[in-house]
Write an enzyme that holds these catalytic residues in place. Structure first.
Site, PDB file in Angstrom:
ATOM      1  CG  LEU A 262      -2.146  -0.889   1.287  1.00  0.00           C
ATOM      2  CD1 LEU A 262      -3.001  -0.881   2.438  1.00  0.00           C
ATOM      3  CD2 LEU A 262      -3.165  -0.433  -0.113  1.00  0.00           C
ATOM      4  NE  ARG A 266      -2.058   4.239   2.128  1.00  0.00           N
ATOM      5  CZ  ARG A 266      -1.722   3.494   3.089  1.00  0.00           C
ATOM      6  NH1 ARG A 266      -0.646   3.452   3.788  1.00  0.00           N
ATOM      7  NH2 ARG A 266      -3.064   2.933   3.582  1.00  0.00           N
ATOM      8  CG  PHE A 404      -9.043   3.618  -5.379  1.00  0.00           C
ATOM      9  CD1 PHE A 404      -9.908   2.464  -5.254  1.00  0.00           C
ATOM     10  CD2 PHE A 404      -8.929   4.210  -6.527  1.00  0.00           C
ATOM     11  CE1 PHE A 404     -10.418   1.876  -6.414  1.00  0.00           C
ATOM     12  CE2 PHE A 404      -9.500   3.307  -7.690  1.00  0.00           C
ATOM     13  CZ  PHE A 404     -10.372   2.518  -7.505  1.00  0.00           C
ATOM     14  CD  GLU A 405      -3.767   1.556  -3.526  1.00  0.00           C
ATOM     15  OE1 GLU A 405      -3.381   1.203  -2.474  1.00  0.00           O
ATOM     16  OE2 GLU A 405      -3.834   1.267  -4.744  1.00  0.00           O
ATOM     17  N   GLY A 406      -6.776   3.199   1.003  1.00  0.00           N
ATOM     18  CA  GLY A 406      -7.086   3.843   2.319  1.00  0.00           C
ATOM     19  C   GLY A 406      -7.754   5.084   2.089  1.00  0.00           C
TER      20      GLY A 406
END
Length: 596
Positions: A262, A266, A404-406
């Site tokens: 991740l 990011r 997305f992505e956290g």
């Protein structure tokens, strides 16, 4: 890229350390080979992807899969893959540049990023040599496509709360997986799935699962607000038998895979957002030049020029920060390799070192794109709201990036948490600078200090003071809340927003300072304007975020002292941003495109 003569800094260290302009990477440094790769990506999106957008949105059978295969044949998947697995083994910023290049392709970069990032990298970085030899070459050429199965109906941000189970078979030769995954990008056509499940109920573990494995089934395509052309389905696992040699990494260590991948995802998401942003700015400029009202193109009007300039300013600023961080990751990777680390250990270690910057850039990149498309709709006026015009799709597609992505909220809190943990572990000397700021608050300001000189002397002084404001607010928060700080999410987000604006502003100033030193100030006049406008706005925002945090944490004399300190640290000369924005917009209007 030659990096040996550049300083290697630590992640998060920007808050306590000044950076020399000569130590930052700027996009002007990209080689001819890198620019050709970037142009290949732009041409692919223009010629292959964008003519098919409507058909992609309608999920025409096989269309996205065909585009992915074409991209693989062009070598776009192999940029950062080692040569022994069929890749080009290029540096991290080149991978970011390619991601930016495809970023303007609406749903396509979603499929692209899911495959080249979370679909391939877990095997490359955590797989056995046998797993790498079996899967990576085919994933690199696009013969096979990858997908990543982490999210479940009951576990999104809380990824480790997954309920999918994996039980060792009686003969000990395989694991039997049962569970349900959702929001799985590329699920409609992927050949290889990275699946996470709990072994023995509490050992979060990764597995490589092939599409034709019995018991693996898929839901229908999800109906989404945006990125409609990307395949998004649920994945069901019903007694899916996976050979034990397909365990990815170690049993119970799946979190290492999920969180390390991740970090890379990011900053790559920020790069993809940047690619989309640049296309939207150009689309906005072209329309503003074509649209006539009151017998004049609307690009002649100040309100429109303000919007175009602000689109450009934020785009240029986030680009400066992305490639600054990308090069820092690359330099750290090279240093770790020099220390004897393997290729995989080095890049993962470098990305982990700069996880703070990756989280911040994910936030800034996605929010800049959202701002730019929103202003794009406004520039188009009523036509911006029409599905027959390009802003409709751009507006809808951009919104997912803040999830997305956290989510951006998670990433804001993560960034601050990681910086503070680095301080507690002694990896960053936060205590010394924070105490110095506390002492400065009690001291009488030195009005007789000699003023620095140089192009951005005043700006560097301002940035130095903004960093003091961050240390003051963060230090107060730590003192006030101690171990319960994690519960004060509003304060954490205030601190994160201060840090994001300062990092981006500093990155922009350093980039322009370096390029102006090489090409002359006259050649960089508009970029100098960009840096000054962005910093001027950042000062006000840091003041606002700081005031919000101080007001929520303190009262009485302490609050008054901190408020005075914040006022001192966010003091800057008035700047005529209106005229600067007009100059910034004028260059784009004349060129009929984004020119920075």
């Amino acid at each position: 890229m030659e990096v040996s003569n550049k300083a290697v800094i630590k992640g998060g260290e920007f808050i306590i350390k000044e950076t020399d302009a000569q130590d930052v990477f700027t996009p002007a440094e990209f080689s001819e080979e890198q620019r050709l790769m970037y142009q290949t990506c732009l041409d692919f999106v223009t010629n292959e992807v964008n003519p098919l957008l409507e058909r992609l949105d309608n999920h025409e059978e096989g269309l996205m899969e065909d585009l992915m295969k074409k991209a693989g044949e062009l070598g776009l998947f192999g940029v950062s893959i080692p040569a022994e697995y069929g890749g080009f083994d290029m540096d991290f910023n080149t991978a970011l540049l390619v991601t930016e290049g495809v970023g303007g392709g609406h749903s396509f970069p979603v499929a692209f990023a899911a495959h080249t990032g979370i679909g391939m990298l877990p095997i490359l970085y955590f797989g056995t040599e046998e797993q790498k030899q079996k899967y990576i070459p085919k994933l690199t050429t696009g013969e096979w496509i990858g997908a990543y199965c982490l999210t479940e109906p009951g576990s999104g941000s809380d990824a480790l709360g997954a309920r999918s189970k994996a039980v060792l078979s009686e003969d000990g030769e395989s694991y039997v997986l049962n569970g349900q995954k959702m929001w799985i990008t590329n699920a409609g056509f992927a050949h290889v799935f990275i699946v996470f499940a709990q072994v023995d109920g509490d050992k979060f573990t990764g597995f490589i699962v092939e599409r034709d494995t019995p018991g693996l089934t898929f839901g229908n395509e999800e109906h989404k607000m945006g990125i409609r052309g990307s395949s998004t389905r649920q994945v069901f696992l019903s007694d899916v038998k996976v050979p034990k040699e397909n365990v990815l990494g170690e049993i119970g260590k799946g979190h290492l895979i999920a969180f390390n991948i991740l970090n890379i995802g990011r900053i790559k998401l920020a790069a993809a957002c940047l690619g989309a942003t640049k296309r939207v700015v150009t689309t906005s400029v072209k329309y503003a030049n074509e649209r006539v009202q009151f017998k004049l193109p609307i690009s002649k009007f100040g309100a429109i020029r303000h919007k175009l300039a602000e689109q450009a300013i934020r785009t240029y600023a986030v680009e400066s920060a992305i490639y600054r961080a990308g090069m820092d990751i690359h330099r750290m990777e090279q240093e770790l390799i020099a220390q004897g680390k393997s290729y995989s250990e080095a890049l993962l270690g470098a990305a982990r070192e700069f996880a703070v910057e990756c989280a911040m850039l994910k936030v800034e990149g996605s929010e800049v794109l959202d701002f730019v498309v929103d202003e794009g709709v406004q520039i188009f006026g009523g036509y911006g709201f029409s599905a027959d015009y390009p802003m409709d799709r751009a507006y809808r597609d951009s919104r997912i990036n803040r999830i997305f992505e956290g989510t951006n909220e998670i990433n804001r809190m993560l960034a601050v948490d990681m910086i503070l943990k680095k301080g507690l572990k002694g990896e960053l000397d936060l205590m010394g600078p924070a105490q110095a700021v506390q002492q400065e608050l009690m001291a009488i300001p030195d009005f007789g200090a000699e003023e620095p000189t140089g192009l951005f002397a005043a700006e560097h002084k301002t940035i130095k003071n903004l960093k003091k404001a961050i240390l003051m607010v963060a230090g107060t928060a730590v003192q006030k809340y101690m171990n319960s700080l994690a519960k004060e999410q509003e304060v954490l987000m205030n601190i994160a927003d201060m840090a994001i604006k300062v990092y981006t502003a500093e990155s922009t100033v350093l980039r322009v300072e370096r390029e102006a030193g090489e090409k002359g100030e006259e050649a960089l006049a508009n970029q100098i304007d960009i840096a000054r406008v962005y910093l001027s706005d950042a000062v006000d925002l840091v003041n606002k975020y700081g005031k919000d945090a101080i007001a929520s944490m303190t009262e009485g004399d302490e609050q008054r002292l901190l408020a005075l300190g914040l006022k001192r640290f966010t003091k800057a000369e008035l700047f005529n941003a209106k005229e600067a924005r007009r100059r910034i917009a004028a260059a784009m209007i004349e060129a009929n495109e984004y020119v920075y």
